[in-house]
Scaffold this active site. Structure first.
Site, mmCIF file in Angstrom:
data_model
loop_
_atom_site.group_PDB
_atom_site.id
_atom_site.type_symbol
_atom_site.label_atom_id
_atom_site.label_comp_id
_atom_site.label_asym_id
_atom_site.label_seq_id
_atom_site.Cartn_x
_atom_site.Cartn_y
_atom_site.Cartn_z
ATOM 1 N N TYR A 292 0.857 -1.190 0.000
ATOM 2 C CA TYR A 292 0.000 0.000 0.000
ATOM 3 C C TYR A 292 0.885 1.229 0.000
ATOM 4 O O TYR A 292 1.885 1.283 0.726
ATOM 5 C CB TYR A 292 -0.887 -0.009 1.253
ATOM 6 C CG TYR A 292 -1.756 1.222 1.405
ATOM 7 C CD1 TYR A 292 -2.824 1.464 0.534
ATOM 8 C CD2 TYR A 292 -1.535 2.139 2.438
ATOM 9 C CE1 TYR A 292 -3.632 2.590 0.691
ATOM 10 C CE2 TYR A 292 -2.349 3.255 2.602
ATOM 11 C CZ TYR A 292 -3.389 3.473 1.721
ATOM 12 O OH TYR A 292 -4.191 4.585 1.884
ATOM 13 N N LYS B 52 4.427 9.093 9.221
ATOM 14 C CA LYS B 52 4.260 8.510 10.562
ATOM 15 C C LYS B 52 5.305 9.000 11.577
ATOM 16 O O LYS B 52 5.182 10.108 12.085
ATOM 17 C CB LYS B 52 4.221 6.984 10.468
ATOM 18 C CG LYS B 52 3.075 6.542 9.509
ATOM 19 C CD LYS B 52 2.726 5.096 9.628
ATOM 20 C CE LYS B 52 1.787 4.644 8.528
ATOM 21 N NZ LYS B 52 0.401 4.561 8.893
ATOM 22 N N ASP C 68 9.217 2.972 -0.240
ATOM 23 C CA ASP C 68 8.188 3.612 0.573
ATOM 24 C C ASP C 68 8.415 3.182 2.015
ATOM 25 O O ASP C 68 8.077 2.065 2.405
ATOM 26 C CB ASP C 68 6.800 3.203 0.069
ATOM 27 C CG ASP C 68 5.691 3.902 0.852
ATOM 28 O OD1 ASP C 68 5.998 4.542 1.883
ATOM 29 O OD2 ASP C 68 4.522 3.798 0.443
HETATM 30 N N1 PMP Z 1 2.767 4.265 2.344
HETATM 31 C C1 PMP Z 1 2.757 3.343 3.303
HETATM 32 C C2 PMP Z 1 3.762 2.244 3.280
HETATM 33 C C3 PMP Z 1 1.815 3.413 4.336
HETATM 34 O O1 PMP Z 1 1.797 2.474 5.288
HETATM 35 C C4 PMP Z 1 0.886 4.477 4.332
HETATM 36 C C5 PMP Z 1 -0.172 4.610 5.409
HETATM 37 N N2 PMP Z 1 -0.420 3.531 6.176
HETATM 38 C C6 PMP Z 1 0.954 5.413 3.313
HETATM 39 C C7 PMP Z 1 1.908 5.291 2.339
HETATM 40 C C8 PMP Z 1 0.010 6.574 3.276
HETATM 41 O O2 PMP Z 1 0.296 7.435 4.320
HETATM 42 P P1 PMP Z 1 -0.831 8.430 4.884
HETATM 43 O O3 PMP Z 1 -1.877 7.570 5.494
HETATM 44 O O4 PMP Z 1 -0.088 9.284 5.857
HETATM 45 O O5 PMP Z 1 -1.308 9.200 3.710
#
Ligand code: PMP
Length: 436
Positions: free
Chosen positions: A145, A268, A240
């Site tokens: 994701y 995060k 990511d």
């Molecule tokens: N990339 C990864 C690997 C994530 O885990 C997340 C959110 N869980 C995101 C992108 C998106 O981040 P946000 O929810 O802060 O938009």
């Protein structure tokens, strides 16, 4: 069952004014059913709901709270920043300090740009990759994701990777058509995609530690293989690290695996609980970004001074204390104890996949050769259904797991061995009630 009366009332009201009553889908407990407790406050490793119940928290706001809720250093930094002004929309030095801290400790982050979420970070990084290479296609992996930018809301068709179809209504087929999807843990599939589309692929984007569809641990040689194949075709590599950045090590999974990406995305932990994302990488790539280059990306509240202060306090504390080995040790012990408790209390197969301070409890028999789940299709068929009674039994006993069978657990420095022993005991009791 504990009473969730006030939460239930608030949830009913919320559903009238907000889709599903929540501002991010998983919070609505759709995957586990029931009423989500409305949280009033949080402290250390605990959440407190509006009905007066306290929960030992393993969701930790989905990862940011690595030192626990209301860590005093982070809280004071944020409060002090508020006293100086909530937002300037102008050049300021808080973001400079945070950027220098990152750039001086993470070799592949030669320059960094702050945004407001992980989604924004990914969206911007892929724009940079496309702008810098002049290519359009992206390769992502089934089970990873990357936030909710249109281009990332796609998954594989059946079998080997192919043109993807949108995973969400509202994503134009044309947008999805530029996103190719490969299965994880399968280098031959990546090779095939590059053989077919190599010259058109701007970047490969991967969670080096896929943690959004369970914890699908990948091996170093696989990650290195993906990177090598991409580079040989002139494609960029985007890690990511929205979850893994500053959590597995200061330099995230890239540091842990010893692989330097071209671009990296953070979120995060970097914001200490405030809305911060960042994309970073090679200076020549970041110099494609406006106002230096022709890749446009901007934000009214980007590098918000309160959020920057919280992020800076968190990252400084991570450097000063380097809690990583202790967190990992604690997580491994928790996993071992969960497995032992599982064996004592049930015939149901229980395994726990961990890396750093991330853990994922797997229910049901894992049928792979090495006993590890590395792709979504290897997740035991019964896992999803078995998780529901486990989740509710634990919630009722005062333990808040991330409310989905496919979300990981997060440990923080604030989780004490006593609290974790309490969890293990409750886990055993609860599991004994789950029909095997
Ligand atoms: N990339 C990864 C690997 C994530 O885990 C997340 C959110 N869980 C995101 C992108 C998106 O981040 P946000 O929810 O802060 O938009």
């Amino acid at each position: 069952m504990k009473s969730l009366d006030r939460s239930a009332q608030l949830f009913a009201r919320a559903q009238k004014v907000t889709p599903g009553g929540v501002h991010s889908p998983v919070r609505a407990f759709k995957g586990v059913g029931g009423v989500p407790p409305f949280i009033e406050s949080a402290q250390g490793a605990y959440l407190q709901d509006v009905d007066g119940q306290r929960y030992l928290d393993f969701c930790m706001s989905w990862g940011p709270m690595i030192f626990g809720h209301q860590d005093p250093d982070v809280a004071v930094a944020a409060t002090d920043a508020i006293a100086r002004g909530c937002s300037f929309g102008a050049a300021e030095s808080g973001s400079l300090e945070l950027a220098e801290l990152i750039v001086s400790h993470i070799p592949w982050a030669e320059k960094v740009r702050f945004v407001n979420s992980g989604t924004e970070a990914v969206m911007s990084a892929i724009r940079v990759a496309r702008g810098a290479t002049g290519r359009s296609k992206l390769l992502k992996f089934d089970g990873c994701y990357h936030g909710h930018a249109d281009a990332m809301l796609v998954r594989a068709g059946s079998g080997l990777a192919d043109m993807a179809t949108p995973d969400s209504a509202g994503v134009p087929a044309g947008t999805a058509a530029d996103t190719l999807v490969a299965p994880l843990n399968d280098l031959a599939a990546v090779e095939q995609i590059f053989a077919d589309y190599g010259a058109e692929i701007a970047a490969v984007i991967i969670e080096p530690v896929p943690a959004n569809n369970g914890l699908l641990l990948q091996q170093q040689n696989y990650l290195q293989g993906v990177v090598d194949i991409a580079r040989a075709a002139g494609a960029l590599v985007i890690f990511d690290e929205v979850i893994s950045g500053f959590r597995l090590a200061f330099g995230g999974a890239a540091e842990r695996f010893g692989i330097a990406p071209d671009l990296v995305t953070y979120g995060k932990v970097i914001g200490g609980g405030f809305p911060v994302g960042a994309y970073a990488g090679r200076a020549d790539l970041l110099d494609h970004v406006a106002p230096v280059g022709d890749v446009y990306q901007a934000g009214t509240l980007s590098a918000n001074p309160v959020a920057m202060s919280a992020g800076l306090a968190t990252l400084k504390k991570l450097l000063a204390q380097s809690p990583y080995a202790a967190l990992e040790e604690k997580t491994r012990a928790l996993a071992a104890n969960i497995i032992t408790a599982g064996k004592q209390h049930s015939t149901l197969p229980v395994s726990v996949q961990t890396i750093g301070s991330l853990f994922w409890i797997v229910l049901g028999e894992v049928l792979t050769d090495d006993g590890q789940v590395r792709t979504p299709t290897q997740i035991p068929a019964l896992h999803k259904d078995l998780f529901v009674p486990l989740f509710h039994g634990l919630l009722d006993r005062g333990f808040y797991l991330s409310p989905s069978a496919f979300e990981v657990g997060f440990l923080s420095a604030a989780h004490s061995p006593d609290q974790l022993s309490g969890f293990v005991q409750a886990f055993g009791e609860t599991l004994s009630e789950v029909p095997a």
